[in-house]
Design an enzyme around this catalytic site. Sequence first.
Site, PDB file in Angstrom:
ATOM      1  N   HIS A  23       0.844  -1.208   0.000  1.00 31.35           N
ATOM      2  CA  HIS A  23       0.000   0.000   0.000  1.00 31.35           C
ATOM      3  C   HIS A  23       0.873   1.250   0.000  1.00 31.35           C
ATOM      4  O   HIS A  23       2.087   1.178  -0.227  1.00 31.35           O
ATOM      5  CB  HIS A  23      -1.005  -0.022   1.150  1.00 31.35           C
ATOM      6  CG  HIS A  23      -0.387  -0.063   2.525  1.00 31.35           C
ATOM      7  ND1 HIS A  23       0.449   0.915   3.004  1.00 31.35           N
ATOM      8  CD2 HIS A  23      -0.485  -0.983   3.523  1.00 31.35           C
ATOM      9  CE1 HIS A  23       0.816   0.622   4.236  1.00 31.35           C
ATOM     10  NE2 HIS A  23       0.278  -0.540   4.570  1.00 31.35           N
ATOM     11  N   HIS A  26       4.355   1.224   2.052  1.00 31.18           N
ATOM     12  CA  HIS A  26       5.472   0.513   1.422  1.00 31.18           C
ATOM     13  C   HIS A  26       5.968   1.308   0.211  1.00 31.18           C
ATOM     14  O   HIS A  26       7.164   1.390  -0.057  1.00 31.18           O
ATOM     15  CB  HIS A  26       5.040  -0.873   0.926  1.00 31.18           C
ATOM     16  CG  HIS A  26       4.320  -1.684   1.969  1.00 31.18           C
ATOM     17  ND1 HIS A  26       2.991  -1.974   1.883  1.00 31.18           N
ATOM     18  CD2 HIS A  26       4.767  -2.255   3.111  1.00 31.18           C
ATOM     19  CE1 HIS A  26       2.621  -2.686   2.929  1.00 31.18           C
ATOM     20  NE2 HIS A  26       3.690  -2.876   3.698  1.00 31.18           N
ATOM     21  N   CYS A 131       4.234 -12.245  20.734  1.00 28.29           N
ATOM     22  CA  CYS A 131       3.203 -11.614  19.896  1.00 28.29           C
ATOM     23  C   CYS A 131       3.387 -12.127  18.471  1.00 28.29           C
ATOM     24  O   CYS A 131       4.441 -11.914  17.874  1.00 28.29           O
ATOM     25  CB  CYS A 131       3.314 -10.089  19.932  1.00 28.29           C
ATOM     26  SG  CYS A 131       2.238  -9.331  18.691  1.00 28.29           S
ATOM     27  N   CYS A 134       3.995  -9.324  15.826  1.00 29.14           N
ATOM     28  CA  CYS A 134       5.354  -8.757  15.777  1.00 29.14           C
ATOM     29  C   CYS A 134       6.402  -9.829  15.531  1.00 29.14           C
ATOM     30  O   CYS A 134       7.560  -9.502  15.285  1.00 29.14           O
ATOM     31  CB  CYS A 134       5.720  -8.066  17.081  1.00 29.14           C
ATOM     32  SG  CYS A 134       4.655  -6.716  17.516  1.00 29.14           S
ATOM     33  N   CYS A 148       0.542  -6.311  23.892  1.00 27.21           N
ATOM     34  CA  CYS A 148       1.610  -5.926  22.971  1.00 27.21           C
ATOM     35  C   CYS A 148       1.446  -4.446  22.641  1.00 27.21           C
ATOM     36  O   CYS A 148       0.358  -4.023  22.238  1.00 27.21           O
ATOM     37  CB  CYS A 148       1.514  -6.766  21.690  1.00 27.21           C
ATOM     38  SG  CYS A 148       2.307  -5.960  20.290  1.00 27.21           S
ATOM     39  N   HIS A 151       0.303  -4.056  18.758  1.00 28.19           N
ATOM     40  CA  HIS A 151      -0.965  -4.609  18.271  1.00 28.19           C
ATOM     41  C   HIS A 151      -2.108  -4.534  19.277  1.00 28.19           C
ATOM     42  O   HIS A 151      -3.249  -4.815  18.926  1.00 28.19           O
ATOM     43  CB  HIS A 151      -0.760  -6.073  17.843  1.00 28.19           C
ATOM     44  CG  HIS A 151       0.136  -6.199  16.660  1.00 28.19           C
ATOM     45  ND1 HIS A 151       1.503  -6.310  16.765  1.00 28.19           N
ATOM     46  CD2 HIS A 151      -0.139  -6.174  15.330  1.00 28.19           C
ATOM     47  CE1 HIS A 151       2.027  -6.379  15.552  1.00 28.19           C
ATOM     48  NE2 HIS A 151       1.061  -6.297  14.677  1.00 28.19           N
ATOM     49  N   LYS A 300      -4.790   5.839  11.242  1.00 26.17           N
ATOM     50  CA  LYS A 300      -3.912   4.777  10.777  1.00 26.17           C
ATOM     51  C   LYS A 300      -4.607   4.001   9.653  1.00 26.17           C
ATOM     52  O   LYS A 300      -5.811   3.733   9.738  1.00 26.17           O
ATOM     53  CB  LYS A 300      -3.621   3.844  11.967  1.00 26.17           C
ATOM     54  CG  LYS A 300      -2.415   3.026  11.733  1.00 26.17           C
ATOM     55  CD  LYS A 300      -1.970   2.288  12.962  1.00 26.17           C
ATOM     56  CE  LYS A 300      -0.866   1.350  12.513  1.00 26.17           C
ATOM     57  NZ  LYS A 300      -0.422   0.400  13.428  1.00 26.17           N
ATOM     58  N   LYS A 303      -6.957  -2.305   6.924  1.00 27.61           N
ATOM     59  CA  LYS A 303      -7.902  -3.001   6.066  1.00 27.61           C
ATOM     60  C   LYS A 303      -9.303  -2.921   6.670  1.00 27.61           C
ATOM     61  O   LYS A 303     -10.280  -2.656   5.982  1.00 27.61           O
ATOM     62  CB  LYS A 303      -7.474  -4.466   5.993  1.00 27.61           C
ATOM     63  CG  LYS A 303      -7.448  -5.013   4.598  1.00 27.61           C
ATOM     64  CD  LYS A 303      -6.889  -6.389   4.697  1.00 27.61           C
ATOM     65  CE  LYS A 303      -7.056  -7.201   3.464  1.00 27.61           C
ATOM     66  NZ  LYS A 303      -6.515  -8.525   3.655  1.00 27.61           N
TER      67      LYS A 303
HETATM   68  N1  MSP Z   1       9.425  -7.544   7.264  1.00 29.74           N
HETATM   69  C1  MSP Z   1       9.649  -6.460   8.117  1.00 29.74           C
HETATM   70  C2  MSP Z   1      10.888  -5.692   7.732  1.00 29.74           C
HETATM   71  C3  MSP Z   1      12.134  -6.490   7.715  1.00 29.74           C
HETATM   72  S1  MSP Z   1      13.470  -5.535   7.213  1.00 29.74           S
HETATM   73  C4  MSP Z   1      14.770  -6.495   7.371  1.00 29.74           C
HETATM   74  C5  MSP Z   1       8.470  -5.499   8.076  1.00 29.74           C
HETATM   75  N2  MSP Z   1       7.703  -5.548   6.989  1.00 29.74           N
HETATM   76  S2  MSP Z   1       6.420  -4.617   6.730  1.00 29.74           S
HETATM   77  O1  MSP Z   1       5.798  -5.114   5.533  1.00 29.74           O
HETATM   78  O2  MSP Z   1       5.606  -4.543   7.880  1.00 29.74           O
HETATM   79  O3  MSP Z   1       6.991  -3.225   6.363  1.00 29.74           O
HETATM   80  C6  MSP Z   1       7.144  -2.196   7.292  1.00 29.74           C
HETATM   81  C7  MSP Z   1       7.591  -0.988   6.534  1.00 29.74           C
HETATM   82  O4  MSP Z   1       6.633  -0.655   5.499  1.00 29.74           O
HETATM   83  C8  MSP Z   1       7.721   0.287   7.324  1.00 29.74           C
HETATM   84  O5  MSP Z   1       8.901   0.351   8.069  1.00 29.74           O
HETATM   85  C9  MSP Z   1       7.655   1.298   6.208  1.00 29.74           C
HETATM   86  O6  MSP Z   1       8.832   1.300   5.477  1.00 29.74           O
HETATM   87  C10 MSP Z   1       6.538   0.752   5.360  1.00 29.74           C
HETATM   88  N3  MSP Z   1       5.232   1.150   5.852  1.00 29.74           N
HETATM   89  C11 MSP Z   1       4.164   0.330   6.058  1.00 29.74           C
HETATM   90  N4  MSP Z   1       3.115   1.098   6.473  1.00 29.74           N
HETATM   91  C12 MSP Z   1       3.474   2.396   6.536  1.00 29.74           C
HETATM   92  C13 MSP Z   1       2.766   3.601   6.679  1.00 29.74           C
HETATM   93  N5  MSP Z   1       1.483   3.667   6.994  1.00 29.74           N
HETATM   94  N6  MSP Z   1       3.441   4.736   6.468  1.00 29.74           N
HETATM   95  C14 MSP Z   1       4.736   4.751   6.040  1.00 29.74           C
HETATM   96  N7  MSP Z   1       5.409   3.626   5.869  1.00 29.74           N
HETATM   97  C15 MSP Z   1       4.913   2.448   6.393  1.00 29.74           C
HETATM   98  O7  MSP Z   1       8.308  -4.738   9.015  1.00 29.74           O
END
Ligand code: MSP
Length: 648
Positions: A23, A26, A131, A134, A148, A151, A300, A303
């Site tokens: 989304h 990412h 958790c 996490c 947690c 969450h 935030k 879904k």
């Molecule tokens: N798999 C772990 C990361 C491992 S790195 C060795 C993870 N994955 S995640 O899919 O949850 O991705 C988290 C990251 O996605 C955040 O740190 C950020 O880069 C991005 N984002 C996901 N949601 C976000 C927002 N709502 N806003 C901005 N970025 C965020 O954690």
Amino acid sequence: MLEEELSQFYITTPIYYVNARPHLGHSYSTMVADALVRLHRLEGEESFFVTGSDEHGDKIVQAAEKNGQKPQAFVDTISGLFQQLWPTLGIENYRFARTTNPEHEKIVQSLLQKVYDAGDIYFGSFSGHYCYGCERFYTEKELENGLCPQHLTKPELISENNYFFRMSKYLPWLKEYITSHPDFIRPERYRAEALGMLEVGALDDLCISRPKTRLTWGIELPFDSNYVCYVWFDALLTYISALGGPDGADFAKFWPGEHLVAKDILKPHAVFWPIMLKSMGLPLYKHLNVHGYWLSRDTKMSKSLGNIVEPKAMADKYGLDAFRYYLFREMHFGSDASFSEESLITRINADLSNDLGNLFSRVLSMMSRYFDATVPVPQAMNEDDQAIADHCVQAMQNFVTLFGGIRFSEALENLWEFVRALNKYVDSQAPWSLYKAGNTDRLATVMVTLLTGMRKIALCLVPVMPKASALMLSQLGEASETPSLFGDELQTFGVIPSGQKLARESNIFPRFEKPKEKAEAVDKKAEPKKEKSSEGKGSKGEVSIDAFAQLDIRVGTIENASRHPNADKILVLSINFGPLGVRQILSGLAEYYTPEALVNRQVCAILNLKPRKIRGLVSNGMVLTAEGEGGIVLLQPETTVPNGGAIA
Ligand code: MSP
């Protein structure tokens, strides 16, 4: 340049979990990596980034089960969605790493063995609050009211034998390192947060294994086939396995690199990862760059709330480059930012259509009329032209420094001051008058100054708006595959080459209407007409000329503008009304203009309204505005007039 002289820039995004579709969040992190790599390439560096998918662990197994699929089939599908998305968002120059890649698995195993041989992994029994969201154990101290903290769910109490990484042994070292390297974790607030984590003393050794009796979807420990590796230990190593591991040629060339994450995963990156590197005897990363969260209208994204922002849909609707510009301009790196289509439209209309688009459109159409769309030979510059040239060089250099220093929003704001300066220069030099007067030499110099400045703006924007920049450059007669922004290009204004053929017109950034306004307009039409009243909104009743004459409306110049400390939507303006003095006037412009953008603008204001207090500050008058398509716009005199001049 010799091979040895080329410098390198390597950055990573998080390796995203494949339990859900990509989304806006990412996409933002990935676009930032893409833009930084583009900037470093513009600066002549060898550069790429690593992104990828984190595919092991409980979370993924559960998501696959929910979807009625085997883990491998499930991760293939979701990882595929990430891989397909990036090119559609203009993202280039990356390696996509998957944690289920056998090469990665081999490197993880060899590094685990190394840490084990060094005595930093031991076997012990353990009971903790786990958790699943996490993928980690929490200590009693870390839980908030037994839940947690991420969450807000109750973790499961699990007791089992596991392998542990001696993290606690390195905590004092890490604390000292972060303290003595002030920009290791940036912006500062996250460095402070990381130091806070070390301060509280809630960190123990890290459990880095999961018994196969509970989880098989992971990388087997090389020293005990009954266990798989903890997903974070596995995923963090992607940052170096993507370089071929510590023995790879790319590792020697590109490591240490930069990391980019959001605040949610500060701890694994600020604490676990540096300690893992230290234990493996590898150099630490250069910086951990941490950004805030994108919220969907201050909430935030989730879904269940149905408020997930789909980046591709936004890019399709508003144009990819405009969407990218908005994300970089709107989020102050480090803080949360709120996404809404209204604010996106406001930015597009104000910054792109009005300021930048208009500059291109008016200058190119004048060039078509005055010089048959061919760059003329300029004469010597006068003081005004030189001021533009100096401003341009300063703006470019600031842009590169700020953007490279992850201060994207400031970098763009700084560049836009120059965009607006060029628009003002068009007004003050009035090329149409020079043309009418037959002053071709001066006209040529003014137009070349404008075109040269526009070219530099387009170059600076390559990292943010790659397609639109290429279009701007080609409209200016330049179609370089490898534009650059270093050496002379960065140090000097230069002039755009004479004889270069230009586009005859330009319409790069169309304006958009706000969806809500459209809806409101329709609603209003449907409403029965109300009795007219002089206080009501909309069309007002008649007044006598004497009543109008009672209003003291004057022109003044904004000398200072700042945000109201207690009201988000309001700016506090100091306006100079010449012989009538300087007044403080409050205005609800904060959503539409930055304070910096208002300084030196002339505005019209009513001065004899009763002073009003708004959240503690007094407003001595009212600035006149109009409702534009993209929001509120200021009413300004067509040409500069003396301050204090009355409006009748
Ligand atoms: N798999 C772990 C990361 C491992 S790195 C060795 C993870 N994955 S995640 O899919 O949850 O991705 C988290 C990251 O996605 C955040 O740190 C950020 O880069 C991005 N984002 C996901 N949601 C976000 C927002 N709502 N806003 C901005 N970025 C965020 O954690």
